[in-house]
Scaffold this motif. Sequence first.
Motif, PDB file in Angstrom:
ATOM      1  N   VAL A  90       2.767   9.975   8.599  1.00 49.52           N
ATOM      2  CA  VAL A  90       1.379   9.630   8.285  1.00 49.52           C
ATOM      3  C   VAL A  90       1.371   8.870   6.971  1.00 49.52           C
ATOM      4  N   PHE A  91       0.663   7.744   6.952  1.00 52.97           N
ATOM      5  CA  PHE A  91       0.577   6.898   5.766  1.00 52.97           C
ATOM      6  C   PHE A  91      -0.851   6.924   5.229  1.00 52.97           C
ATOM      7  N   ASP A  92      -0.967   7.049   3.922  1.00 53.67           N
ATOM      8  CA  ASP A  92      -2.253   6.997   3.238  1.00 53.67           C
ATOM      9  C   ASP A  92      -2.449   5.569   2.742  1.00 53.67           C
ATOM     10  N   SER A  93      -3.238   4.788   3.482  1.00 58.12           N
ATOM     11  CA  SER A  93      -3.421   3.374   3.149  1.00 58.12           C
ATOM     12  C   SER A  93      -4.006   3.175   1.765  1.00 58.12           C
ATOM     13  N   GLY A  94      -4.850   4.103   1.326  1.00 57.95           N
ATOM     14  CA  GLY A  94      -5.465   3.972   0.010  1.00 57.95           C
ATOM     15  C   GLY A  94      -4.458   3.968  -1.117  1.00 57.95           C
ATOM     16  N   GLN A  95      -3.295   4.605  -0.931  1.00 59.37           N
ATOM     17  CA  GLN A  95      -2.251   4.604  -1.959  1.00 59.37           C
ATOM     18  C   GLN A  95      -1.340   3.392  -1.853  1.00 59.37           C
ATOM     19  N   LEU A  96      -1.592   2.561  -0.848  1.00 56.69           N
ATOM     20  CA  LEU A  96      -0.758   1.370  -0.645  1.00 56.69           C
ATOM     21  C   LEU A  96      -1.577   0.091  -0.753  1.00 56.69           C
ATOM     22  N   GLY A  97      -2.701   0.170  -1.438  1.00 57.16           N
ATOM     23  CA  GLY A  97      -3.515  -1.023  -1.632  1.00 57.16           C
ATOM     24  C   GLY A  97      -4.510  -1.290  -0.531  1.00 57.16           C
ATOM     25  N   GLY A  98      -4.581  -0.395   0.466  1.00 54.70           N
ATOM     26  CA  GLY A  98      -5.513  -0.573   1.569  1.00 54.70           C
ATOM     27  C   GLY A  98      -6.816   0.163   1.329  1.00 54.70           C
ATOM     28  N   PRO A  99      -7.658   0.259   2.361  1.00 55.49           N
ATOM     29  CA  PRO A  99      -8.946   0.938   2.213  1.00 55.49           C
ATOM     30  C   PRO A  99      -8.752   2.419   1.893  1.00 55.49           C
ATOM     31  N   PRO A 100      -9.407   2.947   0.869  1.00 54.99           N
ATOM     32  CA  PRO A 100      -9.316   4.385   0.577  1.00 54.99           C
ATOM     33  C   PRO A 100      -9.824   5.213   1.746  1.00 54.99           C
ATOM     34  N   ALA A 105      19.490  -0.790  -2.089  1.00 57.02           N
ATOM     35  CA  ALA A 105      19.512  -1.016  -0.648  1.00 57.02           C
ATOM     36  C   ALA A 105      18.700   0.021   0.114  1.00 57.02           C
ATOM     37  N   ALA A 106      18.698   1.258  -0.376  1.00 60.52           N
ATOM     38  CA  ALA A 106      17.982   2.338   0.322  1.00 60.52           C
ATOM     39  C   ALA A 106      16.536   2.479  -0.130  1.00 60.52           C
ATOM     40  N   ASP A 107      16.101   1.659  -1.075  1.00 59.85           N
ATOM     41  CA  ASP A 107      14.713   1.758  -1.537  1.00 59.85           C
ATOM     42  C   ASP A 107      13.748   1.524  -0.383  1.00 59.85           C
ATOM     43  N   LEU A 108      12.653   2.262  -0.375  1.00 57.58           N
ATOM     44  CA  LEU A 108      11.587   2.034   0.594  1.00 57.58           C
ATOM     45  C   LEU A 108      10.659   0.948   0.064  1.00 57.58           C
ATOM     46  N   LEU A 109      10.316   0.004   0.916  1.00 59.85           N
ATOM     47  CA  LEU A 109       9.382  -1.061   0.560  1.00 59.85           C
ATOM     48  C   LEU A 109       8.150  -0.890   1.444  1.00 59.85           C
ATOM     49  N   LEU A 110       7.121  -0.267   0.899  1.00 68.24           N
ATOM     50  CA  LEU A 110       5.913   0.036   1.658  1.00 68.24           C
ATOM     51  C   LEU A 110       4.893  -1.079   1.470  1.00 68.24           C
ATOM     52  N   PRO A 111       4.410  -1.674   2.570  1.00 69.10           N
ATOM     53  CA  PRO A 111       3.466  -2.795   2.454  1.00 69.10           C
ATOM     54  C   PRO A 111       2.186  -2.410   1.732  1.00 69.10           C
ATOM     55  N   ARG A 112       1.826  -3.234   0.740  1.00 69.37           N
ATOM     56  CA  ARG A 112       0.544  -3.068   0.041  1.00 69.37           C
ATOM     57  C   ARG A 112      -0.537  -3.937   0.666  1.00 69.37           C
ATOM     58  N   ALA A 113      -0.151  -4.798   1.585  1.00 71.61           N
ATOM     59  CA  ALA A 113      -1.088  -5.702   2.249  1.00 71.61           C
ATOM     60  C   ALA A 113      -0.845  -5.605   3.752  1.00 71.61           C
ATOM     61  N   ASP A 114      -1.691  -6.240   4.530  1.00 70.47           N
ATOM     62  CA  ASP A 114      -1.492  -6.204   5.974  1.00 70.47           C
ATOM     63  C   ASP A 114      -0.251  -7.007   6.349  1.00 70.47           C
ATOM     64  N   LEU A 115       0.264  -6.754   7.549  1.00 71.71           N
ATOM     65  CA  LEU A 115       1.515  -7.375   7.979  1.00 71.71           C
ATOM     66  C   LEU A 115       1.414  -8.894   8.011  1.00 71.71           C
ATOM     67  N   GLY A 116       0.247  -9.416   8.350  1.00 73.44           N
ATOM     68  CA  GLY A 116       0.094 -10.866   8.383  1.00 73.44           C
ATOM     69  C   GLY A 116       0.333 -11.512   7.040  1.00 73.44           C
ATOM     70  N   SER A 117       0.000 -10.801   5.962  1.00 70.09           N
ATOM     71  CA  SER A 117       0.153 -11.355   4.616  1.00 70.09           C
ATOM     72  C   SER A 117       1.593 -11.333   4.128  1.00 70.09           C
ATOM     73  N   LEU A 118       2.442 -10.490   4.751  1.00 74.63           N
ATOM     74  CA  LEU A 118       3.818 -10.383   4.271  1.00 74.63           C
ATOM     75  C   LEU A 118       4.623 -11.633   4.577  1.00 74.63           C
ATOM     76  N   LEU A 119       4.547 -12.102   5.810  1.00 78.32           N
ATOM     77  CA  LEU A 119       5.310 -13.296   6.188  1.00 78.32           C
ATOM     78  C   LEU A 119       4.577 -14.222   7.142  1.00 78.32           C
ATOM     79  N   PRO A 120       3.973 -13.720   8.244  1.00 76.96           N
ATOM     80  CA  PRO A 120       3.412 -14.643   9.240  1.00 76.96           C
ATOM     81  C   PRO A 120       2.442 -15.668   8.686  1.00 76.96           C
TER      82      PRO A 120
END
Length: 430
Positions: A313-323, A192-207
């Motif tokens: 601060v989020f490092d997008s490159g470590q989450l599947g985004g642009p390095p 329940a407490a696990d962090l779920l960090l998006p690897r894709a943009d928000l539009g790809s998650l659900l919208p």
Amino acid sequence: MSTTVAIVGGGWAGLACAVDCVRRGLQPTVFEAAPQVGGRARTVRMDGLPLDNGQHILIGAYSETLALMRAVGADPDALLQRQPLALEFDDGFSLRAHSSGRLGLAIAFLRACGMSWRDRLAALRLMRALRRTPAADETVAALLARTAQTDGAIKHLWAPLCIAALNTSIEQSSARVFARVLTDSLMGPPGAADLLLPRADLGSLLPEPALFWLRAHGASVNTGTRVRAVRQQADGFAIEVPDGAPCFDRVVFACSPHQLPALLGDLPGMQDIARQIAALAYEAITTVYAAFDARTRLPAAMTGFVAGEPHWVFDSGQLGGPPGLLAGVVSAANGTREETERTVLAALRSQFPALSDPLWVRTISERRATFRCTPGRTAIEQPRDSRIAIAGDYLVADYPATLEAAVRSGLAAASRLAGASCKTQNSSGK
């Protein structure tokens, strides 16, 4: 013939409602004023760059959101990076929970780097106190004082978690809501407490998957279509849009709450609800995106800053985004865009001296990102007319503005209208 449902708003609440309407045999039509669906958690384009309108973190307790993602073909395992709760701060503080629940949390407190024994004992004392929901609401600051929390525990645990979950400072936040969040996550079932960090943009998650799923199942989704008014008629509701006023059997208001009082004004018996919603106050969230050399990599995918601005601060490159793309998030933001950009960039340079000058900087502010989660807030009741439903993350009195709250409210709205449809059919002898 299927019962027709107009859904005003194509955010996460409206999309959840529309999907569940289809599953229940209703015929939904979504009207979204923006060019794309997603509401306050969507992907936008700035100068041709696809950027999220805010950095969102999901947690393992978001059961309905994860189930809805799977239902529309969005795989959470592929789109979200799951990791045990981990808090890494710029001053060296580090806490990692390898399992949820009281035991896992206690072990994480005991092993945390940068906590004194007084801090650890204080944190455990607060978690024990949360086993009983206080009879009267108070601010989080009052709760922390009443349970004798130390400065270290407040600085590294409770203040950051409060601003992350409630987007409101501990001096203003509701202790009851904060306790509910901590109980459901930190003291919840495994994962329940696990962090779920998006690897894709928000539009790809659900919208976007929900949009494709709805259209594949015969539902209508109209983007770039602002609803001007909703008027009750003898046989339903006329939805006034730029190219006409189609009539529907049922209507769901899933738009942003600050837009809702004006739409409710023409409907009988809705004045009290409109006044409640109009009284809501809001907090902003600002995200500063800064692109650096593609070889740039921070020590952690998510780093907290104890002084705030940015809070994270989020490092997008470590989450599947642009390095090299960094996102600095300022919750409850109140400065100008220029001031916030200067503060965030100065904090990055101070903490990570090896950073070069950014290649470009873009800033997105959501002025009404969340409602202000203060003590004593009461639940907003649904209309007496069972043909009308309201959906939105602000409806539950003891929960903050989250994606999970939005999804749950959309599902509840669909269930309400499905029940009203059954009653109508039974009364007509069908």
